[in-house]
Design a protein around this motif. Structure first.
Motif, PDB file in Angstrom:
ATOM      1  N   LEU A  33       0.818  -1.345   0.149  1.00 23.76           N
ATOM      2  CA  LEU A  33       0.121   0.097   0.036  1.00 23.76           C
ATOM      3  C   LEU A  33       0.752   1.448   0.055  1.00 23.76           C
ATOM      4  CD1 LEU A  33      -2.605  -1.076   2.779  1.00 23.76           C
ATOM      5  CD2 LEU A  33      -3.048  -1.063   0.270  1.00 23.76           C
ATOM      6  N   ASP A  34       0.408   2.329  -0.550  1.00 23.10           N
ATOM      7  CA  ASP A  34       1.218   3.487  -0.495  1.00 23.10           C
ATOM      8  C   ASP A  34       0.986   4.114   0.876  1.00 23.10           C
ATOM      9  OD1 ASP A  34      -1.202   5.671  -0.551  1.00 23.10           O
ATOM     10  OD2 ASP A  34      -1.534   4.575  -2.683  1.00 23.10           O
ATOM     11  N   LYS A  35       1.766   5.198   1.148  1.00 26.63           N
ATOM     12  CA  LYS A  35       1.931   5.615   2.512  1.00 26.63           C
ATOM     13  C   LYS A  35       0.576   6.257   2.816  1.00 26.63           C
ATOM     14  CE  LYS A  35       6.760   6.079   2.875  1.00 26.63           C
ATOM     15  NZ  LYS A  35       8.166   6.749   3.231  1.00 26.63           N
ATOM     16  N   GLY A  36      -0.005   6.984   1.798  1.00 28.59           N
ATOM     17  CA  GLY A  36      -1.281   7.761   2.256  1.00 28.59           C
ATOM     18  C   GLY A  36      -2.291   6.890   2.214  1.00 28.59           C
ATOM     19  N   ARG A  37      -2.653   5.567   1.805  1.00 25.30           N
ATOM     20  CA  ARG A  37      -3.521   4.726   2.138  1.00 25.30           C
ATOM     21  C   ARG A  37      -3.234   4.208   3.536  1.00 25.30           C
ATOM     22  NH1 ARG A  37      -8.326   3.715   2.145  1.00 25.30           N
ATOM     23  NH2 ARG A  37      -8.398   4.590   0.147  1.00 25.30           N
ATOM     24  N   ILE A  38      -2.270   4.018   3.809  1.00 30.24           N
ATOM     25  CA  ILE A  38      -1.713   3.267   5.174  1.00 30.24           C
ATOM     26  C   ILE A  38      -2.239   4.477   6.377  1.00 30.24           C
ATOM     27  CG2 ILE A  38       0.000   2.705   6.858  1.00 30.24           C
ATOM     28  CD1 ILE A  38       1.312   1.426   4.558  1.00 30.24           C
ATOM     29  N   LEU A  39      -1.749   5.727   6.114  1.00 31.48           N
ATOM     30  CA  LEU A  39      -2.094   6.726   7.027  1.00 31.48           C
ATOM     31  C   LEU A  39      -3.646   7.079   7.102  1.00 31.48           C
ATOM     32  CD1 LEU A  39       0.355   9.536   6.067  1.00 31.48           C
ATOM     33  CD2 LEU A  39       0.409   8.389   8.304  1.00 31.48           C
ATOM     34  N   LEU A  40      -4.296   6.917   6.107  1.00 32.76           N
ATOM     35  CA  LEU A  40      -5.642   7.021   5.969  1.00 32.76           C
ATOM     36  C   LEU A  40      -6.364   5.855   7.084  1.00 32.76           C
ATOM     37  CD1 LEU A  40      -8.285   8.637   4.993  1.00 32.76           C
ATOM     38  CD2 LEU A  40      -8.223   7.026   3.066  1.00 32.76           C
ATOM     39  N   GLU A  41      -5.928   4.707   6.717  1.00 28.90           N
ATOM     40  CA  GLU A  41      -6.590   3.581   7.499  1.00 28.90           C
ATOM     41  C   GLU A  41      -6.167   3.837   9.022  1.00 28.90           C
ATOM     42  OE1 GLU A  41      -8.491   1.494   6.915  1.00 28.90           O
ATOM     43  OE2 GLU A  41      -8.617   1.594   4.783  1.00 28.90           O
ATOM     44  N   LEU A  42      -4.950   4.206   9.256  1.00 27.42           N
ATOM     45  CA  LEU A  42      -4.613   4.472  10.715  1.00 27.42           C
ATOM     46  C   LEU A  42      -5.356   5.531  11.260  1.00 27.42           C
ATOM     47  CD1 LEU A  42      -0.528   4.354  10.496  1.00 27.42           C
ATOM     48  CD2 LEU A  42      -2.260   2.749  11.659  1.00 27.42           C
ATOM     49  N   ASN A  43      -5.585   6.869  10.383  1.00 27.47           N
ATOM     50  CA  ASN A  43      -6.676   7.656  10.937  1.00 27.47           C
ATOM     51  C   ASN A  43      -8.127   7.216  11.345  1.00 27.47           C
ATOM     52  OD1 ASN A  43      -4.649   9.807  11.006  1.00 27.47           O
ATOM     53  ND2 ASN A  43      -5.441  10.519   8.878  1.00 27.47           N
ATOM     54  N   TYR A  44      -8.406   6.299  10.572  1.00 29.84           N
ATOM     55  CA  TYR A  44      -9.726   5.676  10.821  1.00 29.84           C
ATOM     56  C   TYR A  44      -9.656   4.701  12.048  1.00 29.84           C
ATOM     57  CZ  TYR A  44     -11.623   6.828   6.128  1.00 29.84           C
ATOM     58  OH  TYR A  44     -11.935   7.676   5.123  1.00 29.84           O
ATOM     59  N   MET A  45      -8.599   4.073  12.133  1.00 33.46           N
ATOM     60  CA  MET A  45      -8.376   3.307  13.302  1.00 33.46           C
ATOM     61  C   MET A  45      -8.466   4.100  14.668  1.00 33.46           C
ATOM     62  SD  MET A  45      -5.592   0.278  12.263  1.00 33.46           S
ATOM     63  CE  MET A  45      -5.670  -0.579  10.848  1.00 33.46           C
ATOM     64  N   LEU A  46      -7.782   5.062  14.780  1.00 33.15           N
ATOM     65  CA  LEU A  46      -7.428   5.861  15.867  1.00 33.15           C
ATOM     66  C   LEU A  46      -8.694   6.625  16.466  1.00 33.15           C
ATOM     67  CD1 LEU A  46      -3.754   6.707  15.548  1.00 33.15           C
ATOM     68  CD2 LEU A  46      -4.763   4.779  16.788  1.00 33.15           C
ATOM     69  N   ALA A  47      -9.815   6.821  15.381  1.00 31.39           N
ATOM     70  CA  ALA A  47     -10.717   7.619  15.805  1.00 31.39           C
ATOM     71  C   ALA A  47     -12.177   6.890  16.318  1.00 31.39           C
ATOM     72  CB  ALA A  47     -11.435   8.214  14.309  1.00 31.39           C
ATOM     73  N   TYR A  48     -13.001   7.610  16.727  1.00 34.66           N
ATOM     74  CA  TYR A  48     -14.412   6.762  17.041  1.00 34.66           C
ATOM     75  C   TYR A  48     -14.005   6.085  18.301  1.00 34.66           C
ATOM     76  CZ  TYR A  48     -15.641   8.422  12.639  1.00 34.66           C
ATOM     77  OH  TYR A  48     -15.649   9.224  11.373  1.00 34.66           O
ATOM     78  N   GLY A  49     -13.099   6.381  19.139  1.00 34.07           N
ATOM     79  CA  GLY A  49     -12.924   5.508  20.606  1.00 34.07           C
ATOM     80  C   GLY A  49     -12.398   4.271  20.266  1.00 34.07           C
ATOM     81  N   SER A  50     -11.679   3.817  19.328  1.00 29.75           N
ATOM     82  CA  SER A  50     -11.354   2.576  19.129  1.00 29.75           C
ATOM     83  C   SER A  50      -9.770   2.473  18.748  1.00 29.75           C
ATOM     84  CB  SER A  50     -12.030   1.643  17.716  1.00 29.75           C
ATOM     85  OG  SER A  50     -11.894   2.508  16.740  1.00 29.75           O
TER      86      SER A  50
END
Length: 240
Positions: A196-213
């Protein structure tokens, strides 16, 4: 409907469920999303809500965002709204700007519904008929509190390694477990996220770290060998 999402695989049956009985109603839909739904519907296109905004009310959760899928082509969606652009390469979607909100709109012709590896998104809500369409046993997975892949997990992750991070994110947020083959494939193929490109990884990490999870996501990443690959410094914070 089956032909639109089946790709080269055999099209499964769609189950029709009463939205009201599942706790889903039009009152939950945000105003900007309603603007997009109505705008496309008036032009004669089929429109549905898909994914987490359908799943969350069934789990007695408040939807965080709303994703729209339509029979319109992305270029037709772009023409339907003054402030709209097509983004993404592998699975392009439209970003429709309504006031200060971005509503994501995908098309059946380019959607991940064709070959998505995760059954948890296979629920669609028709807000005009008040029907939920269950594709490939999404309701059964919710009842079992399991994240499952439609095709064998190892094939799904090889087909698109971004599904590895997506499976982690969904399980963490919903506090779900994994089916046995999915868990084994996570361990065996964790290294493939480097594709995966770095942008996709960062996007997924942002999703993971959001919403209390965030904590649950990090623990699952550590458990399946992803933390040392993506966030090696944070590994030292976890017990060996």
């Amino acid at each position: 409907m089956n032909k639109r999402v089946s790709g080269e695989r055999k099209a499964p049956e769609w189950k029709k469920l009463d939205a009201e009985e599942l706790g889903i109603s039009n009152s939950m839909i945000s105003k900007p999303t309603g603007v997009v739904l109505n705008g496309l519907k008036r032009k004669g296109y089929e429109v549905y809500l898909v994914g987490g905004c359908v799943r969350d009310p069934i789990l007695k959760r408040i939807p965080k965002d709303f994703d729209v899928i339509t029979s319109a082509e992305l270029k037709q969606v772009r023409k339907a709204f003054h402030r709209c652009e097509i983004v993404g390469k592998r699975f392009p979607i439209c970003h429709v700007h309504v006031d200060d909100v971005i509503v994501e709109v995908s098309s059946f012709s380019t959607s991940q519904l064709k070959s998505d590896g995760n059954s948890m998104v296979m629920l669609m809500f028709d807000p005009y008929a008040n029907i939920v369409y269950d594709y490939m046993g999404g309701m059964a997975d919710i009842k079992k509190t399991k994240v499952r892949t439609i095709i064998p997990a190892n094939l799904s992750f090889v087909e698109y390694s971004g599904r590895i991070l997506r499976a982690i994110r969904i399980a963490a947020r919903l506090q779900f477990g994994f089916t046995r083959d999915l868990a084994l494939s996570l361990k065996e193929l964790s290294h493939s996220v480097f594709r995966l490109d770095k942008g996709r990884i960062l996007l997924e990490l942002n999703y993971m770290l959001a919403y209390g999870s965030a904590e649950a996501s990090l623990r699952l990443m550590w458990r399946f060998g992803l933390l040392e690959i993506i966030l090696p410094i944070q590994v030292s914070c976890f017990p060996s």
